[in-house]
Write a protein that holds these residues in place. Structure first.
Motif, PDB file in Angstrom:
ATOM      1  N   CYS A  71      53.145  12.151  24.025  1.00 36.38           N
ATOM      2  CA  CYS A  71      52.574  10.826  23.819  1.00 36.38           C
ATOM      3  C   CYS A  71      51.726  10.853  22.555  1.00 36.38           C
ATOM      4  O   CYS A  71      51.300  11.924  22.107  1.00 36.38           O
ATOM      5  N   PRO A  72      51.456   9.675  21.974  1.00 38.83           N
ATOM      6  CA  PRO A  72      50.575   9.624  20.811  1.00 38.83           C
ATOM      7  C   PRO A  72      49.190  10.148  21.186  1.00 38.83           C
ATOM      8  O   PRO A  72      48.727   9.957  22.311  1.00 38.83           O
ATOM      9  N   SER A  73      48.545  10.808  20.247  1.00 38.70           N
ATOM     10  CA  SER A  73      47.224  11.402  20.513  1.00 38.70           C
ATOM     11  C   SER A  73      46.234  10.378  21.041  1.00 38.70           C
ATOM     12  O   SER A  73      45.447  10.673  21.931  1.00 38.70           O
ATOM     13  N   PRO A  95      49.792  10.918  15.344  1.00 42.18           N
ATOM     14  CA  PRO A  95      50.581  12.103  15.694  1.00 42.18           C
ATOM     15  C   PRO A  95      50.778  12.216  17.199  1.00 42.18           C
ATOM     16  O   PRO A  95      49.946  11.775  17.985  1.00 42.18           O
ATOM     17  N   SER A  96      51.892  12.822  17.571  1.00 41.47           N
ATOM     18  CA  SER A  96      52.223  12.974  18.980  1.00 41.47           C
ATOM     19  C   SER A  96      51.669  14.293  19.499  1.00 41.47           C
ATOM     20  O   SER A  96      51.532  15.262  18.767  1.00 41.47           O
ATOM     21  N   THR A  97      51.341  14.306  20.770  1.00 37.78           N
ATOM     22  CA  THR A  97      50.831  15.511  21.421  1.00 37.78           C
ATOM     23  C   THR A  97      51.492  15.623  22.780  1.00 37.78           C
ATOM     24  O   THR A  97      52.006  14.641  23.316  1.00 37.78           O
ATOM     25  N   THR A  98      51.495  16.813  23.336  1.00 41.27           N
ATOM     26  CA  THR A  98      52.046  17.010  24.672  1.00 41.27           C
ATOM     27  C   THR A  98      50.896  17.088  25.666  1.00 41.27           C
ATOM     28  O   THR A  98      49.944  17.837  25.468  1.00 41.27           O
TER      29      THR A  98
END
Length: 98
Positions: A20-22, A3-6
């Protein structure tokens, strides 16, 4: 799929929100700290004025370092291949003489 995170990073006292990806968060934060350090070094030298110019100089310096390291790696790879060839030739010679 990860999952992507900011992630919020600070470079030359400006904050940037980057998706970006976690599992890449720590790597991105390290890269941002590295870039911030390079840009601060250039700014402190007093030879380059303006954030944009500082960023370009930092990018050029990092790109130059990367190219140099890639060239060194290619030379090491070539040397290792040559050494493996020599060892295989020795093995072939030893097995052929038996």
């Amino acid at each position: 799929m990860t999952p992507s995170t900011t992630v919020t990073v600070t470079i030359l006292d400006k904050e940037y929100c980057i998706a970006c990806p976690s599992d890449a968060r720590a790597s991105l934060e390290n890269a941002a700290r590295f870039l911030d350090g390079k840009m601060r070094e250039i700014r402190l030298s007093g030879k380059v004025i303006g954030s944009e110019r500082v960023a370009v100089m930092a990018a050029l310096n990092i790109a130059h370092d990367l190219q140099r390291l890639q060239q060194q790696q290619q030379q090491q790879d070539s040397l290792a291949r040559e050494q493996v060839r020599e060892l295989l030739d020795r093995v072939d010679t030893a097995l052929g003489s038996e």
